[in-house]
Design a protein around this motif. Structure first.
Motif, PDB file in Angstrom:
ATOM      1  N   LEU A   1       0.812  -1.224   0.000  1.00  0.00           N
ATOM      2  CA  LEU A   1       0.000   0.000   0.000  1.00  0.00           C
ATOM      3  C   LEU A   1       0.844   1.273   0.000  1.00  0.00           C
ATOM      4  O   LEU A   1       0.528   2.229  -0.697  1.00  0.00           O
ATOM      5  N   GLY A   2       1.901   1.292   0.801  1.00  0.00           N
ATOM      6  CA  GLY A   2       2.729   2.493   0.902  1.00  0.00           C
ATOM      7  C   GLY A   2       3.240   2.969  -0.457  1.00  0.00           C
ATOM      8  O   GLY A   2       3.022   4.130  -0.843  1.00  0.00           O
ATOM      9  N   PRO A   3       3.931   2.103  -1.215  1.00  0.00           N
ATOM     10  CA  PRO A   3       4.413   2.511  -2.534  1.00  0.00           C
ATOM     11  C   PRO A   3       3.281   2.900  -3.493  1.00  0.00           C
ATOM     12  O   PRO A   3       3.405   3.888  -4.234  1.00  0.00           O
ATOM     13  N   MET A   4       2.173   2.151  -3.473  1.00  0.00           N
ATOM     14  CA  MET A   4       1.064   2.480  -4.375  1.00  0.00           C
ATOM     15  C   MET A   4       0.439   3.824  -4.015  1.00  0.00           C
ATOM     16  O   MET A   4       0.170   4.661  -4.888  1.00  0.00           O
ATOM     17  N   MET A   5       0.196   4.042  -2.724  1.00  0.00           N
ATOM     18  CA  MET A   5      -0.399   5.306  -2.281  1.00  0.00           C
ATOM     19  C   MET A   5       0.523   6.480  -2.599  1.00  0.00           C
ATOM     20  O   MET A   5       0.064   7.565  -2.982  1.00  0.00           O
ATOM     21  N   SER A   6       1.826   6.271  -2.451  1.00  0.00           N
ATOM     22  CA  SER A   6       2.794   7.344  -2.727  1.00  0.00           C
ATOM     23  C   SER A   6       2.758   7.761  -4.192  1.00  0.00           C
ATOM     24  O   SER A   6       2.848   8.945  -4.515  1.00  0.00           O
ATOM     25  N   ILE A   7       2.634   6.782  -5.069  1.00  0.00           N
ATOM     26  CA  ILE A   7       2.578   7.074  -6.510  1.00  0.00           C
ATOM     27  C   ILE A   7       1.278   7.789  -6.856  1.00  0.00           C
ATOM     28  O   ILE A   7       1.267   8.817  -7.541  1.00  0.00           O
TER      29      ILE A   7
ATOM     30  N   LYS B   1       6.455   2.205   7.950  1.00  0.00           N
ATOM     31  CA  LYS B   1       7.203   2.416   6.718  1.00  0.00           C
ATOM     32  C   LYS B   1       6.283   2.901   5.599  1.00  0.00           C
ATOM     33  O   LYS B   1       6.625   3.851   4.867  1.00  0.00           O
ATOM     34  N   SER B   2       5.120   2.267   5.453  1.00  0.00           N
ATOM     35  CA  SER B   2       4.172   2.696   4.420  1.00  0.00           C
ATOM     36  C   SER B   2       3.687   4.118   4.683  1.00  0.00           C
ATOM     37  O   SER B   2       3.539   4.927   3.756  1.00  0.00           O
ATOM     38  N   LEU B   3       3.438   4.423   5.955  1.00  0.00           N
ATOM     39  CA  LEU B   3       3.010   5.777   6.309  1.00  0.00           C
ATOM     40  C   LEU B   3       4.091   6.798   5.965  1.00  0.00           C
ATOM     41  O   LEU B   3       3.799   7.875   5.422  1.00  0.00           O
ATOM     42  N   SER B   4       5.337   6.481   6.258  1.00  0.00           N
ATOM     43  CA  SER B   4       6.431   7.422   5.982  1.00  0.00           C
ATOM     44  C   SER B   4       6.587   7.665   4.482  1.00  0.00           C
ATOM     45  O   SER B   4       6.914   8.776   4.060  1.00  0.00           O
ATOM     46  N   GLN B   5       6.313   6.636   3.672  1.00  0.00           N
ATOM     47  CA  GLN B   5       6.407   6.804   2.219  1.00  0.00           C
ATOM     48  C   GLN B   5       5.368   7.812   1.723  1.00  0.00           C
ATOM     49  O   GLN B   5       5.653   8.643   0.857  1.00  0.00           O
ATOM     50  N   VAL B   6       4.174   7.740   2.294  1.00  0.00           N
ATOM     51  CA  VAL B   6       3.125   8.698   1.928  1.00  0.00           C
ATOM     52  C   VAL B   6       3.484  10.101   2.405  1.00  0.00           C
ATOM     53  O   VAL B   6       3.327  11.082   1.672  1.00  0.00           O
TER      54      VAL B   6
ATOM     55  N   GLU C   1       6.423  11.351   2.942  1.00  0.00           N
ATOM     56  CA  GLU C   1       7.537  11.894   2.169  1.00  0.00           C
ATOM     57  C   GLU C   1       7.040  12.577   0.897  1.00  0.00           C
ATOM     58  O   GLU C   1       7.473  13.684   0.564  1.00  0.00           O
ATOM     59  N   VAL C   2       6.121  11.914   0.189  1.00  0.00           N
ATOM     60  CA  VAL C   2       5.575  12.498  -1.044  1.00  0.00           C
ATOM     61  C   VAL C   2       4.727  13.727  -0.709  1.00  0.00           C
ATOM     62  O   VAL C   2       4.811  14.764  -1.377  1.00  0.00           O
ATOM     63  N   SER C   3       3.927  13.618   0.339  1.00  0.00           N
ATOM     64  CA  SER C   3       3.082  14.733   0.759  1.00  0.00           C
ATOM     65  C   SER C   3       3.915  15.971   1.064  1.00  0.00           C
ATOM     66  O   SER C   3       3.578  17.087   0.655  1.00  0.00           O
ATOM     67  N   GLY C   4       5.028  15.774   1.779  1.00  0.00           N
ATOM     68  CA  GLY C   4       5.879  16.903   2.135  1.00  0.00           C
ATOM     69  C   GLY C   4       6.669  17.437   0.961  1.00  0.00           C
ATOM     70  O   GLY C   4       6.750  18.649   0.758  1.00  0.00           O
ATOM     71  N   GLU C   5       7.245  16.542   0.167  1.00  0.00           N
ATOM     72  CA  GLU C   5       8.104  16.965  -0.949  1.00  0.00           C
ATOM     73  C   GLU C   5       7.324  17.746  -2.001  1.00  0.00           C
ATOM     74  O   GLU C   5       7.831  18.711  -2.565  1.00  0.00           O
ATOM     75  N   TYR C   6       6.081  17.335  -2.256  1.00  0.00           N
ATOM     76  CA  TYR C   6       5.294  17.969  -3.308  1.00  0.00           C
ATOM     77  C   TYR C   6       4.233  18.935  -2.752  1.00  0.00           C
ATOM     78  O   TYR C   6       3.328  19.327  -3.464  1.00  0.00           O
ATOM     79  N   LYS C   7       4.394  19.291  -1.464  1.00  0.00           N
ATOM     80  CA  LYS C   7       3.521  20.293  -0.840  1.00  0.00           C
ATOM     81  C   LYS C   7       2.042  19.921  -0.963  1.00  0.00           C
ATOM     82  O   LYS C   7       1.199  20.751  -1.285  1.00  0.00           O
ATOM     83  N   ILE C   8       1.747  18.648  -0.706  1.00  0.00           N
ATOM     84  CA  ILE C   8       0.360  18.180  -0.728  1.00  0.00           C
ATOM     85  C   ILE C   8      -0.115  18.156   0.723  1.00  0.00           C
ATOM     86  O   ILE C   8       0.285  17.273   1.494  1.00  0.00           O
ATOM     87  N   PRO C   9      -0.923  19.113   1.151  1.00  0.00           N
ATOM     88  CA  PRO C   9      -1.282  19.205   2.573  1.00  0.00           C
ATOM     89  C   PRO C   9      -2.177  18.059   3.027  1.00  0.00           C
ATOM     90  O   PRO C   9      -3.071  17.616   2.294  1.00  0.00           O
ATOM     91  N   LEU C  10      -1.909  17.581   4.227  1.00  0.00           N
ATOM     92  CA  LEU C  10      -2.794  16.593   4.842  1.00  0.00           C
ATOM     93  C   LEU C  10      -4.061  17.290   5.315  1.00  0.00           C
ATOM     94  O   LEU C  10      -3.998  18.425   5.794  1.00  0.00           O
ATOM     95  N   PRO C  11      -5.218  16.645   5.196  1.00  0.00           N
ATOM     96  CA  PRO C  11      -6.429  17.222   5.790  1.00  0.00           C
ATOM     97  C   PRO C  11      -6.204  17.440   7.284  1.00  0.00           C
ATOM     98  O   PRO C  11      -5.551  16.620   7.945  1.00  0.00           O
ATOM     99  N   LYS C  12      -6.732  18.526   7.835  1.00  0.00           N
ATOM    100  CA  LYS C  12      -6.458  18.894   9.226  1.00  0.00           C
ATOM    101  C   LYS C  12      -6.799  17.775  10.205  1.00  0.00           C
ATOM    102  O   LYS C  12      -6.019  17.441  11.081  1.00  0.00           O
ATOM    103  N   GLY C  13      -7.961  17.180  10.043  1.00  0.00           N
ATOM    104  CA  GLY C  13      -8.341  16.088  10.935  1.00  0.00           C
ATOM    105  C   GLY C  13      -7.412  14.903  10.814  1.00  0.00           C
ATOM    106  O   GLY C  13      -7.084  14.241  11.813  1.00  0.00           O
ATOM    107  N   LYS C  14      -6.947  14.626   9.593  1.00  0.00           N
ATOM    108  CA  LYS C  14      -6.045  13.495   9.367  1.00  0.00           C
ATOM    109  C   LYS C  14      -4.690  13.741  10.004  1.00  0.00           C
ATOM    110  O   LYS C  14      -4.051  12.809  10.526  1.00  0.00           O
ATOM    111  N   PHE C  15      -4.238  14.981   9.992  1.00  0.00           N
ATOM    112  CA  PHE C  15      -2.956  15.323  10.610  1.00  0.00           C
ATOM    113  C   PHE C  15      -2.974  14.969  12.094  1.00  0.00           C
ATOM    114  O   PHE C  15      -2.042  14.358  12.614  1.00  0.00           O
ATOM    115  N   GLN C  16      -4.042  15.353  12.779  1.00  0.00           N
ATOM    116  CA  GLN C  16      -4.166  15.068  14.210  1.00  0.00           C
ATOM    117  C   GLN C  16      -4.203  13.574  14.483  1.00  0.00           C
ATOM    118  O   GLN C  16      -3.591  13.079  15.438  1.00  0.00           O
TER     119      GLN C  16
END
Length: 241
Positions: free
Chosen positions: A37-43, A76-81, A83-98
């Motif tokens: 899931l981690g690699p697929m979600m990251s892509i 590990k799968s979470l960190s892969q997601v 990494e992409v979110s941070g590198e490409y400035k894709i913000p996490l939904p506020k509730g999801k961040f918490q």
């Protein structure tokens, strides 16, 4: 193959996995799903129309921390997601961040499971990724945790703040005053483990650059007070022998 073409190839497989296999109970298969899931979600996170679905599946991923599996692969799968979110400035939904912050923090301070070295390292990596993408929100979360008078919760929060200071990230370098202010809320805690964690934090703070204007001298004063307490205890032991 271009990024868009690759996403188009992965998407049917991703939909098949998330539609049919997430409810499986067989642990070996579940472990394989988590790893994939981690690699697929990251892509797929690169495709804007898929982002809401990807963020939705993070909740399922975090739920797997409760299962009797090797949770390193969840982290590990979470960190892969992240990494992409941070590198490409894709913000996490506020509730999801918490939710992510709480899940990571619970893993670090939970006495129920002994953390493997690799999972401990990956959990801290995830927190540093969050510090890069949303420093204010993360520091506010950790400050709230420090207000909780619980040994494991405070120690975990202090260790995470120490890691953030030690990493000397550009995003948090200018926020050391906020970090020190948060840590100062624990200085009256008499718990020995918490006091030790505070001293470890201070050592890292003073070893880092740019400590001016962040009330670092208040931290130094705390070190001297702890030294005084330790000396008094030693004198009492000597007098009682």
């Amino acid at each position: 193959m271009g990024e868009s073409q690759f996403c188009d190839k992965i998407l049917p497989l991703y939909y098949h996995v998330t539609s049919n296999w997430l409810t499986c109970e067989e642990l070996q298969l579940k472990q394989a799903i988590i790893k994939a899931l981690g690699p697929m979600m990251s892509i797929l996170l690169h495709k804007k129309e898929q982002q809401n679905q990807i963020f939705k599946e993070i909740s399922w991923l975090l739920e797997q921390y409760k299962e009797e599996i090797d949770v390193f692969h969840v982290t590990k799968s979470l960190s892969q997601v992240l990494e992409v979110s941070g590198e490409y400035k894709i913000p996490l939904p506020k509730g999801k961040f918490q939710v992510i912050c709480s899940a990571l923090h619970n893993q670090i301070c939970s006495p129920a499971k002994q953390l493997s070295i690799e999972n401990h390292k990956e959990l801290f990596h995830c927190v540093l990724l969050l510090a890069r993408s949303s420093p204010d929100e993360l520091l506010a979360f950790l400050h709230e945790q420090l207000e909780i008078e619980h040994e494991a919760v405070r120690v975990a929060s202090l260790d995470l703040l120490r890691a953030i200071v030690g990493a000397d990230l550009p995003e948090t370098r200018v926020k050391k005053l906020l970090i020190v202010t948060a840590v100062k809320s624990t200085l009256s805690d008499q718990n020995a483990t918490v006091r030790k964690a505070v001293l470890h934090f201070i050592r890292t703070l003073l070893s880092s650059g740019s400590v001016e204007n962040c009330a670092a001298w208040d931290m130094v004063a705390y070190v001297f007070s702890e030294f005084s307490v330790s000396t008094s205890k030693l004198v009492r032991r000597v007098l009682n022998t």
